[in-house]
Write a protein that holds these residues in place. Structure first.
Motif, PDB file in Angstrom:
ATOM      1  N   GLU A  37     -16.928  19.916  16.927  1.00  0.00           N
ATOM      2  CA  GLU A  37     -17.116  19.326  18.018  1.00  0.00           C
ATOM      3  C   GLU A  37     -15.834  19.820  18.834  1.00  0.00           C
ATOM      4  OE1 GLU A  37     -16.597  14.711  16.764  1.00  0.00           O
ATOM      5  OE2 GLU A  37     -18.568  15.286  16.202  1.00  0.00           O
ATOM      6  N   GLY A  38     -14.694  19.815  18.410  1.00  0.00           N
ATOM      7  CA  GLY A  38     -13.198  20.277  19.167  1.00  0.00           C
ATOM      8  C   GLY A  38     -13.603  21.586  19.712  1.00  0.00           C
ATOM      9  N   ARG A  39     -14.111  22.898  19.304  1.00  0.00           N
ATOM     10  CA  ARG A  39     -14.653  24.122  19.624  1.00  0.00           C
ATOM     11  C   ARG A  39     -15.543  23.481  21.000  1.00  0.00           C
ATOM     12  NH1 ARG A  39     -14.613  26.258  14.133  1.00  0.00           N
ATOM     13  NH2 ARG A  39     -16.616  25.378  14.122  1.00  0.00           N
ATOM     14  N   GLU A  40     -16.314  23.191  21.486  1.00  0.00           N
ATOM     15  CA  GLU A  40     -17.690  23.096  22.220  1.00  0.00           C
ATOM     16  C   GLU A  40     -16.780  21.908  23.293  1.00  0.00           C
ATOM     17  OE1 GLU A  40     -20.803  20.171  20.882  1.00  0.00           O
ATOM     18  OE2 GLU A  40     -21.907  22.053  19.014  1.00  0.00           O
ATOM     19  N   GLU A  41     -15.834  20.742  22.589  1.00  0.00           N
ATOM     20  CA  GLU A  41     -14.888  19.803  24.332  1.00  0.00           C
ATOM     21  C   GLU A  41     -13.813  21.077  24.592  1.00  0.00           C
ATOM     22  OE1 GLU A  41     -11.492  17.218  24.103  1.00  0.00           O
ATOM     23  OE2 GLU A  41     -13.195  16.917  22.492  1.00  0.00           O
ATOM     24  N   ARG A  43     -14.616  24.618  24.709  1.00  0.00           N
ATOM     25  CA  ARG A  43     -15.428  24.982  25.614  1.00  0.00           C
ATOM     26  C   ARG A  43     -15.787  24.891  27.292  1.00  0.00           C
ATOM     27  NH1 ARG A  43     -17.487  27.362  20.747  1.00  0.00           N
ATOM     28  NH2 ARG A  43     -18.929  25.575  20.742  1.00  0.00           N
ATOM     29  N   GLU A  44     -15.959  23.001  27.156  1.00  0.00           N
ATOM     30  CA  GLU A  44     -16.489  22.501  27.852  1.00  0.00           C
ATOM     31  C   GLU A  44     -15.377  22.039  29.377  1.00  0.00           C
ATOM     32  OE1 GLU A  44     -18.016  20.503  31.209  1.00  0.00           O
ATOM     33  OE2 GLU A  44     -18.815  21.492  28.772  1.00  0.00           O
ATOM     34  N   GLU A  45     -13.465  22.106  28.653  1.00  0.00           N
ATOM     35  CA  GLU A  45     -12.359  22.110  29.334  1.00  0.00           C
ATOM     36  C   GLU A  45     -12.205  23.865  30.142  1.00  0.00           C
ATOM     37  OE1 GLU A  45      -9.894  20.643  26.326  1.00  0.00           O
ATOM     38  OE2 GLU A  45     -10.019  18.875  26.837  1.00  0.00           O
ATOM     39  N   GLY A  46     -13.015  24.394  29.402  1.00  0.00           N
ATOM     40  CA  GLY A  46     -12.187  25.733  29.802  1.00  0.00           C
ATOM     41  C   GLY A  46     -13.289  25.884  31.455  1.00  0.00           C
ATOM     42  N   LYS A  47     -14.420  25.633  30.949  1.00  0.00           N
ATOM     43  CA  LYS A  47     -15.256  25.632  32.145  1.00  0.00           C
ATOM     44  C   LYS A  47     -14.577  24.758  33.190  1.00  0.00           C
ATOM     45  CE  LYS A  47     -19.596  26.379  29.383  1.00  0.00           C
ATOM     46  NZ  LYS A  47     -21.063  25.479  28.535  1.00  0.00           N
ATOM     47  N   LEU A  48     -14.361  23.707  33.037  1.00  0.00           N
ATOM     48  CA  LEU A  48     -14.119  22.768  33.826  1.00  0.00           C
ATOM     49  C   LEU A  48     -13.206  23.623  34.740  1.00  0.00           C
ATOM     50  CD1 LEU A  48     -14.630  19.230  33.009  1.00  0.00           C
ATOM     51  CD2 LEU A  48     -16.059  20.104  34.391  1.00  0.00           C
ATOM     52  N   ALA A  49     -11.966  23.647  34.283  1.00  0.00           N
ATOM     53  CA  ALA A  49     -10.844  24.428  34.591  1.00  0.00           C
ATOM     54  C   ALA A  49     -11.345  25.560  35.485  1.00  0.00           C
ATOM     55  CB  ALA A  49      -9.849  24.611  33.227  1.00  0.00           C
ATOM     56  N   GLY A  50     -12.097  26.051  34.935  1.00  0.00           N
ATOM     57  CA  GLY A  50     -12.728  27.714  36.175  1.00  0.00           C
ATOM     58  C   GLY A  50     -13.746  27.353  37.361  1.00  0.00           C
ATOM     59  N   GLN A  72      -5.104  18.088  30.216  1.00  0.00           N
ATOM     60  CA  GLN A  72      -5.449  16.413  31.044  1.00  0.00           C
ATOM     61  C   GLN A  72      -6.860  16.361  30.509  1.00  0.00           C
ATOM     62  OE1 GLN A  72      -6.447  17.418  35.484  1.00  0.00           O
ATOM     63  NE2 GLN A  72      -4.274  18.589  35.350  1.00  0.00           N
ATOM     64  N   GLY A  73      -7.891  17.417  30.118  1.00  0.00           N
ATOM     65  CA  GLY A  73      -8.774  16.469  29.205  1.00  0.00           C
ATOM     66  C   GLY A  73     -10.405  15.811  30.329  1.00  0.00           C
ATOM     67  N   ILE A  74     -11.282  16.503  29.344  1.00  0.00           N
ATOM     68  CA  ILE A  74     -12.586  16.376  30.514  1.00  0.00           C
ATOM     69  C   ILE A  74     -12.630  14.973  31.457  1.00  0.00           C
ATOM     70  CG2 ILE A  74     -15.515  16.205  29.780  1.00  0.00           C
ATOM     71  CD1 ILE A  74     -14.417  17.460  27.285  1.00  0.00           C
ATOM     72  N   ASP A  75     -11.895  13.746  31.415  1.00  0.00           N
ATOM     73  CA  ASP A  75     -12.639  13.018  32.047  1.00  0.00           C
ATOM     74  C   ASP A  75     -11.521  13.189  34.001  1.00  0.00           C
ATOM     75  OD1 ASP A  75     -14.275  11.541  30.290  1.00  0.00           O
ATOM     76  OD2 ASP A  75     -13.243  10.048  30.274  1.00  0.00           O
ATOM     77  N   ALA A  76     -10.444  13.729  32.911  1.00  0.00           N
ATOM     78  CA  ALA A  76      -9.569  13.908  34.350  1.00  0.00           C
ATOM     79  C   ALA A  76     -10.475  15.421  34.929  1.00  0.00           C
ATOM     80  CB  ALA A  76      -8.290  14.233  34.247  1.00  0.00           C
ATOM     81  N   LEU A  77     -10.749  16.138  34.240  1.00  0.00           N
ATOM     82  CA  LEU A  77     -10.975  17.619  35.266  1.00  0.00           C
ATOM     83  C   LEU A  77     -12.447  17.168  35.517  1.00  0.00           C
ATOM     84  CD1 LEU A  77     -10.210  20.051  32.135  1.00  0.00           C
ATOM     85  CD2 LEU A  77      -8.771  19.709  34.205  1.00  0.00           C
ATOM     86  N   THR A  78     -13.010  16.002  35.456  1.00  0.00           N
ATOM     87  CA  THR A  78     -14.790  15.471  36.082  1.00  0.00           C
ATOM     88  C   THR A  78     -14.297  15.065  37.247  1.00  0.00           C
ATOM     89  OG1 THR A  78     -15.494  15.393  33.989  1.00  0.00           O
ATOM     90  CG2 THR A  78     -16.431  15.139  35.766  1.00  0.00           C
ATOM     91  N   LYS A  79     -12.801  14.643  37.633  1.00  0.00           N
ATOM     92  CA  LYS A  79     -13.315  13.457  38.523  1.00  0.00           C
ATOM     93  C   LYS A  79     -12.617  14.617  39.560  1.00  0.00           C
ATOM     94  CE  LYS A  79     -10.510   9.876  40.487  1.00  0.00           C
ATOM     95  NZ  LYS A  79     -10.523  10.720  41.565  1.00  0.00           N
ATOM     96  N   ARG A  80     -11.582  15.640  38.998  1.00  0.00           N
ATOM     97  CA  ARG A  80     -10.958  16.381  39.254  1.00  0.00           C
ATOM     98  C   ARG A  80     -11.535  17.379  40.553  1.00  0.00           C
ATOM     99  NH1 ARG A  80      -4.925  19.309  38.287  1.00  0.00           N
ATOM    100  NH2 ARG A  80      -4.895  20.217  41.038  1.00  0.00           N
ATOM    101  N   MET A  81     -12.635  17.709  40.003  1.00  0.00           N
ATOM    102  CA  MET A  81     -13.850  18.467  40.001  1.00  0.00           C
ATOM    103  C   MET A  81     -14.695  18.199  41.075  1.00  0.00           C
ATOM    104  SD  MET A  81     -16.846  21.084  37.844  1.00  0.00           S
ATOM    105  CE  MET A  81     -17.674  19.692  38.005  1.00  0.00           C
ATOM    106  N   SER A  82     -14.914  16.976  40.778  1.00  0.00           N
ATOM    107  CA  SER A  82     -15.723  16.144  42.122  1.00  0.00           C
ATOM    108  C   SER A  82     -15.421  15.982  43.533  1.00  0.00           C
ATOM    109  CB  SER A  82     -15.796  14.563  41.270  1.00  0.00           C
ATOM    110  OG  SER A  82     -16.862  14.989  40.357  1.00  0.00           O
ATOM    111  N   ASP A  83     -13.654  15.578  42.991  1.00  0.00           N
ATOM    112  CA  ASP A  83     -12.816  15.531  44.313  1.00  0.00           C
ATOM    113  C   ASP A  83     -13.118  17.080  44.446  1.00  0.00           C
ATOM    114  OD1 ASP A  83     -12.105  12.714  43.434  1.00  0.00           O
ATOM    115  OD2 ASP A  83     -10.072  13.213  43.233  1.00  0.00           O
TER     116      ASP A  83
END
Length: 93
Positions: A37-41, A43-50, A72-83
């Motif tokens: 689960e940590g590896r998957e999370e 990878r997801e954080e890395g994609k969002l950061a990119g 920052q974590g997935i939630d904060a990254l998702t919000k930042r990407m949306s903005d």
């Protein structure tokens, strides 16, 4: 009587050992699931950061470094990407 007592103790010892073995197997399975689960999370954080860095470049901004984004974590990254996506859409209108 003595043989019966010994048999009872042997039985209880065997049950106790089996329980401990089961607990250890459960712990190991839990650790492995947690690692996956940590590896998957990660990878997801890395994609969002990119994606965030790419959007920042498209907006003419200096891309934020991974060291600042990833904690920052997935939630904060998702919000930042949306903005950033909204800002890019608004700019294109």
């Amino acid at each position: 009587y003595d043989q019966r007592e010994k048999a009872q103790r042997d039985y209880e010892w065997a049950i106790s050992g089996a329980r401990e073995e089961g607990r250890e197997e459960g712990r190991e399975e839990g650790r492995e699931e947690g690692r996956e689960e940590g590896r998957e999370e990660g990878r997801e954080e890395g994609k969002l950061a990119g994606q965030i860095q790419l959007l920042e470049q498209l907006l003419g901004e200096a891309p934020t470094g991974d060291g600042e984004l990833l904690p920052q974590g997935i939630d904060a990254l998702t919000k930042r990407m949306s903005d950033l996506q909204k800002r890019l859409r608004d700019r294109e209108s």
